[in-house]
Design a protein around this motif. Structure first.
Motif, PDB file in Angstrom:
ATOM      1  N   THR A 200     -62.611  -9.589 -12.897  1.00 30.72           N
ATOM      2  CA  THR A 200     -63.496 -10.754 -13.003  1.00 30.72           C
ATOM      3  C   THR A 200     -62.671 -12.023 -13.237  1.00 30.72           C
ATOM      4  N   ILE A 201     -61.556 -11.867 -13.934  1.00 37.86           N
ATOM      5  CA  ILE A 201     -60.722 -13.036 -14.237  1.00 37.86           C
ATOM      6  C   ILE A 201     -59.895 -13.434 -13.019  1.00 37.86           C
ATOM      7  N   THR A 202     -59.300 -12.437 -12.350  1.00 39.60           N
ATOM      8  CA  THR A 202     -58.479 -12.781 -11.184  1.00 39.60           C
ATOM      9  C   THR A 202     -59.333 -13.423 -10.092  1.00 39.60           C
ATOM     10  N   ARG A 203     -60.646 -13.090 -10.099  1.00 39.53           N
ATOM     11  CA  ARG A 203     -61.519 -13.641  -9.044  1.00 39.53           C
ATOM     12  C   ARG A 203     -62.075 -15.022  -9.388  1.00 39.53           C
ATOM     13  N   ALA A 204     -61.974 -15.412 -10.666  1.00 44.80           N
ATOM     14  CA  ALA A 204     -62.501 -16.735 -11.049  1.00 44.80           C
ATOM     15  C   ALA A 204     -61.773 -17.816 -10.232  1.00 44.80           C
ATOM     16  N   ARG A 205     -62.521 -18.812  -9.754  1.00 49.30           N
ATOM     17  CA  ARG A 205     -61.960 -19.757  -8.791  1.00 49.30           C
ATOM     18  C   ARG A 205     -60.710 -20.486  -9.302  1.00 49.30           C
ATOM     19  N   ASP A 206     -60.775 -20.970 -10.559  1.00 48.61           N
ATOM     20  CA  ASP A 206     -59.645 -21.738 -11.092  1.00 48.61           C
ATOM     21  C   ASP A 206     -58.419 -20.862 -11.320  1.00 48.61           C
ATOM     22  N   VAL A 207     -58.668 -19.588 -11.640  1.00 48.96           N
ATOM     23  CA  VAL A 207     -57.546 -18.660 -11.849  1.00 48.96           C
ATOM     24  C   VAL A 207     -56.911 -18.349 -10.487  1.00 48.96           C
ATOM     25  N   ALA A 208     -57.761 -18.126  -9.488  1.00 46.67           N
ATOM     26  CA  ALA A 208     -57.260 -17.851  -8.138  1.00 46.67           C
ATOM     27  C   ALA A 208     -56.399 -19.018  -7.653  1.00 46.67           C
ATOM     28  N   ARG A 209     -56.772 -20.244  -8.034  1.00 46.98           N
ATOM     29  CA  ARG A 209     -55.988 -21.408  -7.620  1.00 46.98           C
ATOM     30  C   ARG A 209     -54.605 -21.391  -8.294  1.00 46.98           C
ATOM     31  N   LEU A 210     -54.567 -21.075  -9.593  1.00 51.48           N
ATOM     32  CA  LEU A 210     -53.267 -20.990 -10.288  1.00 51.48           C
ATOM     33  C   LEU A 210     -52.370 -19.959  -9.614  1.00 51.48           C
ATOM     34  N   LEU A 211     -53.015 -18.880  -9.158  1.00 45.76           N
ATOM     35  CA  LEU A 211     -52.276 -17.803  -8.495  1.00 45.76           C
ATOM     36  C   LEU A 211     -51.744 -18.273  -7.141  1.00 45.76           C
ATOM     37  N   SER A 212     -52.620 -18.904  -6.348  1.00 44.10           N
ATOM     38  CA  SER A 212     -52.179 -19.315  -5.011  1.00 44.10           C
ATOM     39  C   SER A 212     -51.183 -20.472  -5.093  1.00 44.10           C
ATOM     40  N   ASP A 213     -51.240 -21.274  -6.170  1.00 41.09           N
ATOM     41  CA  ASP A 213     -50.261 -22.358  -6.352  1.00 41.09           C
ATOM     42  C   ASP A 213     -48.929 -21.827  -6.901  1.00 41.09           C
ATOM     43  N   GLY A 214     -48.884 -20.540  -7.237  1.00 43.39           N
ATOM     44  CA  GLY A 214     -47.633 -19.947  -7.747  1.00 43.39           C
ATOM     45  C   GLY A 214     -47.362 -20.263  -9.209  1.00 43.39           C
ATOM     46  N   VAL A 215     -48.376 -20.783  -9.931  1.00 42.65           N
ATOM     47  CA  VAL A 215     -48.189 -21.096 -11.359  1.00 42.65           C
ATOM     48  C   VAL A 215     -48.135 -19.800 -12.161  1.00 42.65           C
ATOM     49  N   ILE A 216     -49.056 -18.876 -11.859  1.00 44.89           N
ATOM     50  CA  ILE A 216     -49.022 -17.575 -12.521  1.00 44.89           C
ATOM     51  C   ILE A 216     -48.676 -16.515 -11.468  1.00 44.89           C
ATOM     52  N   ARG A 217     -48.156 -15.390 -11.924  1.00 46.80           N
ATOM     53  CA  ARG A 217     -47.749 -14.332 -10.994  1.00 46.80           C
ATOM     54  C   ARG A 217     -48.346 -13.001 -11.459  1.00 46.80           C
ATOM     55  N   LEU A 218     -49.014 -12.332 -10.556  1.00 48.68           N
ATOM     56  CA  LEU A 218     -49.586 -11.026 -10.863  1.00 48.68           C
ATOM     57  C   LEU A 218     -49.042 -10.015  -9.870  1.00 48.68           C
ATOM     58  N   THR A 219     -48.922  -8.762 -10.337  1.00 49.00           N
ATOM     59  CA  THR A 219     -48.460  -7.709  -9.434  1.00 49.00           C
ATOM     60  C   THR A 219     -49.660  -6.835  -9.122  1.00 49.00           C
ATOM     61  N   ARG A 220     -49.790  -6.483  -7.851  1.00 48.78           N
ATOM     62  CA  ARG A 220     -50.932  -5.652  -7.463  1.00 48.78           C
ATOM     63  C   ARG A 220     -50.494  -4.193  -7.387  1.00 48.78           C
ATOM     64  N   ARG A 221     -51.261  -3.324  -8.037  1.00 46.70           N
ATOM     65  CA  ARG A 221     -51.049  -1.875  -7.897  1.00 46.70           C
ATOM     66  C   ARG A 221     -52.393  -1.278  -7.534  1.00 46.70           C
ATOM     67  N   GLY A 222     -52.521  -0.860  -6.294  1.00 52.94           N
ATOM     68  CA  GLY A 222     -53.817  -0.387  -5.817  1.00 52.94           C
ATOM     69  C   GLY A 222     -54.791  -1.539  -5.880  1.00 52.94           C
ATOM     70  N   SER A 223     -55.914  -1.324  -6.540  1.00 55.71           N
ATOM     71  CA  SER A 223     -56.913  -2.400  -6.595  1.00 55.71           C
ATOM     72  C   SER A 223     -56.743  -3.240  -7.866  1.00 55.71           C
ATOM     73  N   ARG A 224     -55.716  -2.932  -8.671  1.00 50.49           N
ATOM     74  CA  ARG A 224     -55.607  -3.613  -9.969  1.00 50.49           C
ATOM     75  C   ARG A 224     -54.476  -4.634  -9.981  1.00 50.49           C
ATOM     76  N   PHE A 225     -54.666  -5.683 -10.785  1.00 48.44           N
ATOM     77  CA  PHE A 225     -53.653  -6.725 -10.940  1.00 48.44           C
ATOM     78  C   PHE A 225     -53.075  -6.657 -12.356  1.00 48.44           C
ATOM     79  N   PHE A 226     -51.767  -6.807 -12.445  1.00 50.81           N
ATOM     80  CA  PHE A 226     -51.088  -6.738 -13.741  1.00 50.81           C
ATOM     81  C   PHE A 226     -50.283  -8.008 -13.992  1.00 50.81           C
ATOM     82  N   TRP A 227     -50.207  -8.421 -15.250  1.00 53.18           N
ATOM     83  CA  TRP A 227     -49.299  -9.501 -15.634  1.00 53.18           C
ATOM     84  C   TRP A 227     -48.224  -8.908 -16.531  1.00 53.18           C
TER      85      TRP A 227
END
Ligand code: SAM
Length: 237
Positions: A200-227
């Motif tokens: 729910t957090i990774t999908r929030a619009r403002d969080v997704a923007r931080l991710l696409s701007d490269g401000v935060i970095r998450l690793t995907r394992r299967g369907s899950r995201f990890f910090w």
């Protein structure tokens, strides 16, 4: 009415039970990993910046610190930590002061500084509810830790060091750049852990923007995201 919850700490120096009053940060996975990474020597003075309910102060006291000074910008946190110290019989060793960053502890130089002020982007703080006042560490989560790093070395006694948590859930490169300006090569990663971030957090619009701007970095394992959390032991050169 001020609601208070009971929280059992089973990390370093535990077990012990604390009250976490309304509006006070509940100890997190970061608290646990940081607490377990701390090496406290018998007789140390410890400064706990961003003490919240006092959990890491009490862990340090139980690990052998002779004196612990905690500080937090939140009056509710300082009141809660002071009350917890009384309940744990640690009032003679611990002391809690209110104010921003190192402003209330200008007189303190410590063998260990726990440098754990809020450090996630405000939008993640709001979306997760992890921070009861809804404030994180600024728009990218780096702003508050960077401001803290500016004064940190002045509070470390000769031969002492600081424990600094950083995470890929903040603008970590900015925090590390500021930390390296202060500590140079005196930084050692002493603990690293990956934690899932709810979808729910990774999908929030403002969080997704931080991710696409490269401000935060998450690793995907299967369907899950990890910090990734890293705890740094920082020694002035
Ligand atoms: C991530 S919590 C950690 C609390 C505690 N160390 C723990 O492990 O439970 C960060 C704390 O920093 C405090 N904080 C936020 N801004 C601050 C500031 N400008 N100066 C001091 N403390 C601050 C918050 O009130 C919060 O208690």
């Amino acid at each position: 009415m001020n609601e208070s919850r009971s929280y059992k700490w089973t990390g370093a120096g535990g077990p012990f039970t604390l009250a976490v009053d309304e509006g006070v940060f509940t100890p997190s996975s970061t608290s646990r990993v940081l607490g377990d990474a701390m090496q406290v020597r018998e007789g140390d003075t410890v400064l706990d910046a961003g003490c919240g309910c006092g959990v890491l102060s009490f862990a340090a006291a139980r690990l052998g610190a002779a004196r612990v000074i905690g500080c937090d910008v939140s009056p509710a946190a300082v009141e809660c930590a002071t009350k917890n110290a009384r309940e744990l019989g640690l009032s003679d060793i611990t002391e809690f002061r209110c104010g921003s960053l190192f402003e209330p502890v200008q007189d303190i130089r410590a063998d260990i500084v726990i440098a754990d002020v809020s450090g996630i982007p405000d939008v993640i703080a709001k979306t997760t509810g992890w921070f009861p006042d809804g404030h994180g560490g600024g728009p990218t989560g780096a702003e508050l830790p960077v401001a803290m790093l500016d004064g940190l070395a002045d509070h470390i006694a000769p031969g002492g060091h600081a424990y600094l948590p950083t995470g890929s859930i903040q603008d970590e490169s900015r925090v590390l750049q500021a930390a390296r300006q202060v500590f140079g090569d005196g930084m050692q990663a002493v603990a690293t852990r990956d934690f899932p971030l709810p979808e729910t957090i990774t999908r929030a619009r403002d969080v997704a923007r931080l991710l696409s701007d490269g401000v935060i970095r998450l690793t995907r394992r299967g369907s899950r995201f990890f910090w990734r959390l890293t705890i740094w032991r920082c020694s002035p050169s």
